[in-house]
Scaffold this active site. Structure first.
Site, PDB file in Angstrom:
ATOM      1  N   LYS A 142       0.875  -1.177   0.000  1.00 12.93           N
ATOM      2  CA  LYS A 142       0.000   0.000   0.000  1.00 12.93           C
ATOM      3  C   LYS A 142       0.909   1.223   0.000  1.00 12.93           C
ATOM      4  CE  LYS A 142      -4.084   2.049   2.209  1.00 12.93           C
ATOM      5  NZ  LYS A 142      -3.806   3.442   1.946  1.00 12.93           N
ATOM      6  N   GLU A 173      -0.655   4.602  -8.214  1.00 12.68           N
ATOM      7  CA  GLU A 173      -0.379   5.496  -7.098  1.00 12.68           C
ATOM      8  C   GLU A 173       0.869   6.305  -7.463  1.00 12.68           C
ATOM      9  OE1 GLU A 173      -2.497   5.384  -4.484  1.00 12.68           O
ATOM     10  OE2 GLU A 173      -1.432   6.343  -2.846  1.00 12.68           O
ATOM     11  N   LYS A 203      -7.424  -3.166   3.707  1.00 11.38           N
ATOM     12  CA  LYS A 203      -6.156  -2.466   3.939  1.00 11.38           C
ATOM     13  C   LYS A 203      -5.661  -2.720   5.348  1.00 11.38           C
ATOM     14  CE  LYS A 203      -8.597   1.878   4.574  1.00 11.38           C
ATOM     15  NZ  LYS A 203      -8.729   3.273   4.304  1.00 11.38           N
TER      16      LYS A 203
HETATM   17  P1  ATP Z   1      -6.663   5.974   3.088  1.00 11.50           P
HETATM   18  O1  ATP Z   1      -7.025   6.998   4.092  1.00 11.50           O
HETATM   19  O2  ATP Z   1      -6.158   4.729   3.684  1.00 11.50           O
HETATM   20  O3  ATP Z   1      -5.830   6.474   1.954  1.00 11.50           O
HETATM   21  P2  ATP Z   1      -8.894   6.050   1.338  1.00 11.50           P
HETATM   22  O4  ATP Z   1     -10.218   6.336   1.899  1.00 11.50           O
HETATM   23  O5  ATP Z   1      -8.216   7.135   0.567  1.00 11.50           O
HETATM   24  O6  ATP Z   1      -8.022   5.539   2.515  1.00 11.50           O
HETATM   25  P3  ATP Z   1      -9.029   3.315   0.779  1.00 11.50           P
HETATM   26  O7  ATP Z   1      -9.747   2.535  -0.209  1.00 11.50           O
HETATM   27  O8  ATP Z   1      -9.525   3.199   2.142  1.00 11.50           O
HETATM   28  O9  ATP Z   1      -9.009   4.835   0.354  1.00 11.50           O
HETATM   29  O10 ATP Z   1      -7.524   2.931   0.708  1.00 11.50           O
HETATM   30  C1  ATP Z   1      -7.012   2.691  -0.540  1.00 11.50           C
HETATM   31  C2  ATP Z   1      -6.128   3.810  -0.989  1.00 11.50           C
HETATM   32  O11 ATP Z   1      -4.784   3.379  -0.888  1.00 11.50           O
HETATM   33  C3  ATP Z   1      -6.351   4.064  -2.438  1.00 11.50           C
HETATM   34  O12 ATP Z   1      -7.240   5.151  -2.615  1.00 11.50           O
HETATM   35  C4  ATP Z   1      -4.989   4.345  -3.012  1.00 11.50           C
HETATM   36  O13 ATP Z   1      -4.748   5.740  -3.062  1.00 11.50           O
HETATM   37  C5  ATP Z   1      -4.027   3.791  -2.011  1.00 11.50           C
HETATM   38  N1  ATP Z   1      -3.239   2.630  -2.484  1.00 11.50           N
HETATM   39  C6  ATP Z   1      -1.926   2.464  -2.296  1.00 11.50           C
HETATM   40  N2  ATP Z   1      -1.502   1.300  -2.779  1.00 11.50           N
HETATM   41  C7  ATP Z   1      -2.574   0.685  -3.313  1.00 11.50           C
HETATM   42  C8  ATP Z   1      -2.765  -0.565  -3.943  1.00 11.50           C
HETATM   43  N3  ATP Z   1      -1.772  -1.422  -4.112  1.00 11.50           N
HETATM   44  N4  ATP Z   1      -4.021  -0.880  -4.343  1.00 11.50           N
HETATM   45  C9  ATP Z   1      -5.042  -0.032  -4.149  1.00 11.50           C
HETATM   46  N5  ATP Z   1      -4.915   1.165  -3.559  1.00 11.50           N
HETATM   47  C10 ATP Z   1      -3.688   1.531  -3.136  1.00 11.50           C
END
Ligand code: ATP
Length: 608
Positions: free
Chosen positions: A264, A314, A435
């Site tokens: 991530k 990303e 996550k």
């Molecule tokens: P966070 O506050 O954790 O960033 P969020 O609400 O923006 O959460 P989530 O779906 O909860 O979004 O977490 C996924 C986020 O992590 C994605 O929006 C993306 O920006 C990021 N990310 C990083 N690496 C990855 C990956 N390998 N696959 C998907 N998303 C990823």
């Protein structure tokens, strides 16, 4: 937009119809009532201008990703009202200060206007829309005066009620409480007779992010056409989101026997649309961010082995010498229009691909993750700039633990765990993606994304800046913001300066009516900015409004020892910020001990 101009020559709808419906909607918060009013409005609307009405309902004039913004300043609107009604600016400002809503002020001022109204031409939805559109397109020298003329000419012909809503749309303060979901319910009922058909409408919306376009198809061609709705290039797909988990053990409980773990990365999510050599980049909020990343446009054209495609990646800042990932905040230097070239060379990035949603006319959303990953590996030619997100198939806690360790050591936040057989569910948060962040293991267990609602001037080194900020959560039920804490730690001199620059443009004369807080503040802000905050504990508090009465009558939640992490979450809209419900979940998750301790303290010191 030509079709819109063409269309409304023939289908004229009086703006008074819309204003009356908007007025009714403002008076209720009940979803069923709102839906009924919407259905009635949609049925009264000539089909071809349904998209216009759907945009206006949301307070916009084009889908958000097109970035067509009205951006009218309060001052300009006040001048326009003054010109139109012939009253002094001071008189208008006084009324505004009393009521705190320029739409209502416009309406009050028009009521004072003594001229007779019989010579006036009725304003139509089409005319209002056309004028709004012209205003949004104006820029450069003399544009302010022209904008003012357009507004006052509309106001000249408007009734007080119409003026109220014209102003609210112009200022971006229209809040009818109709979420996209409610509009979709109403579309299904009005044009297909069945609420269940909303599912199909939602699917189309999730892959286009354009409710106007979808509504036109439903209204004119019916639900069968919507079922055939396809992804189109440069219309962004709403992102799939992940559920949180706390530990490797949780992962094993929730995941099938074998699943994928990906790093991530801690950067900015981007959706890349490529058609031949045209490339458009959308942020997580689906704003067009192409202009900030000319290097992505240049590099990705070479590294994507495909003529037409939609990808997710990303963006992560790196140290060019060592190749190491740098903190996410470095990307903030890219959010500027001037001297961008300098920022591009001083703050290099990499683009790390993790999904493919469409390529060469094939929709990939219904393919399994494992198939999409295979395609992705074929289509991305890795080089120093474009990379694939590291992925490993895992099956037990140890394997997750090891991969998590590697990920953290490479500067990532944790892992994303993905079910191999799962499709890409656009616009949905769910457990096909989980996550797992390292920081979940300590203290509160998670960071919160909070909205800056008020500020307090600083002292000492912080004189002239906002030394402390009042923060709030988002409450989707009432579409408003509840205060949850004041934060004064975690700021560097640089971030204080930066926040001052951003926030001083958001100061309002009066507290925005969507802010619910008993606190006093030196200044109130337009709730638009989201900050990431950590804290040591969530406590019950009689002074904050988040989660009021959820645990105890008269008490809300507050954060104890809140600290700014340094992350301005500019990729999040205020509606994506942490909600009352999320704070409640975190509160419940805290150890029983700390809850008992706090209840005890509250009782002992009679804080309640
Ligand atoms: P966070 O506050 O954790 O960033 P969020 O609400 O923006 O959460 P989530 O779906 O909860 O979004 O977490 C996924 C986020 O992590 C994605 O929006 C993306 O920006 C990021 N990310 C990083 N690496 C990855 C990956 N390998 N696959 C998907 N998303 C990823």
């Amino acid at each position: 937009f030509k079709f819109i101009t063409w269309v409304y020559k023939k289908n004229l709808m009086e703006f008074s119809i819309i204003s009356e419906m908007f007025e009714k909607m403002e008076k209720t918060t009940k979803r069923i009532e709102l839906t009924d009013i919407l259905v009635e409005l949609l049925k009264k609307t000539p089909k071809k201008i349904i998209p216009i009405v759907v945009y206006l309902l949301q307070g916009i004039i084009r889908p958000n990703f097109e970035g067509v913004e009205l951006g009218i300043a309060e001052k300009l609107a006040i001048r326009a009202i003054s010109k139109s009604v012939g009253l002094s600016i001071k008189k208008i400002e006084d009324d505004y200060k009393k009521g705190g809503d320029l739409g209502i002020t416009a309406s009050n001022m028009l009521k004072l206007k003594t001229q007779t109204t019989f010579t006036e031409q009725k304003i139509t939805v089409e005319r209002v829309y056309e004028t709004l559109f012209k205003i949004a397109k104006l820029e450069g020298k003399g544009s302010q005066d022209l904008k003012m003329k357009y507004i006052s000419s509309l106001l000249n012909d408007a009734t007080p009620l119409e003026a109220k809503f014209v102003l609210k749309i112009l200022l971006g303060t229209l809040r009818l409480g109709v979420a996209e979901n409610t509009v979709m319910d109403a579309l299904a009922i009005a044009f297909t007779g069945k609420k269940e058909n909303k599912m199909q409408i939602e699917n189309a919306y999730n892959v286009s992010s354009d409710l106007g376009k979808v509504s036109l198809i439903v209204a004119t061609d019916g639900i069968d056409e919507i079922k055939k709705f396809k992804i189109s290039m440069f219309s962004p797909i709403r992102p799939m989101l992940a559920d949180r988990i706390q530990s490797e053990e949780d992962a094993i409980k929730k995941m099938p026997e074998l699943f994928a773990a990906e790093y991530k990365l801690d950067g900015e999510r981007v959706q890349i649309h490529k058609l031949a050599n045209k490339i458009i980049l959308f942020s997580r909020r689906l704003e067009n961010i192409t202009e900030y990343y000319p290097d992505i446009v240049e590099n990705v054209e070479k590294s994507l082995n495909v003529d037409e495609g939609v990808f997710e990646a990303e963006i992560v800042p790196i140290n060019e010498n060592s190749g190491e990932f740098l903190p996410f905040q470095e990307l903030m230097h890219r959010r500027r229009k001037y001297k961008l070239e300098k920022a591009v060379s001083e703050y290099p990035i990499t683009v790390n691909f993790f999904d493919v949603l469409y390529f060469d006319k094939k929709d990939c959303l219904n393919l399994k993750y494992s198939e999409r990953r295979k395609i992705l590996e074929k289509l991305v030619n890795e080089d120093n700039f474009s990379k694939l997100v590291p992925m490993l198939l895992v099956k037990n806690e140890n394997e997750i633990e090891d991969f998590l360790e590697n990920s953290i050591n490479s500067g990532c936040e944790g892992l994303m765990l993905k079910i191999l057989d799962a499709p890409y569910r656009a616009g949905a948060r769910g457990s096909n993606w989980l996550k797992l962040k390292r920081e979940y293991r300590n203290e509160l267990g998670d960071s919160l994304d909070l909205i800056v609602i008020g500020g307090y001037f600083g002292r000492g080194r912080r004189t002239g800046l906002y030394g402390t900020l009042l923060l709030g959560t988002y409450n989707p039920e009432n579409d408003n913001f509840h205060s949850v804490c004041k934060v004064g730690t975690g700021f560097t001199d640089e971030s204080l300066d930066q926040l001052y620059q951003i926030l001083s443009n958001k100061v309002t004369l009066k507290k925005n009516s969507r802010i619910v807080s008993e606190m006093e503040a030196d200044v109130w802000f337009e709730p638009e900015l989201v900050l990431e905050i950590v804290a040591s504990e969530i406590t019950l508090s009689p002074i904050h409004n988040t989660g009021l009465n959820l645990i105890r009558k008269g008490s809300g939640f507050a954060l104890r020892f809140p600290k700014f992490t340094g992350k301005i979450r500019y990729e999040k809209a205020v509606e994506d910020a942490s909600t009352d419900e999320e704070v409640l979940t975190l509160y419940k998750r805290q150890s029983k001990f700390s809850q008992m301790k706090w209840t005890f303290m509250l009782e002992k010191y009679d804080i309640n």
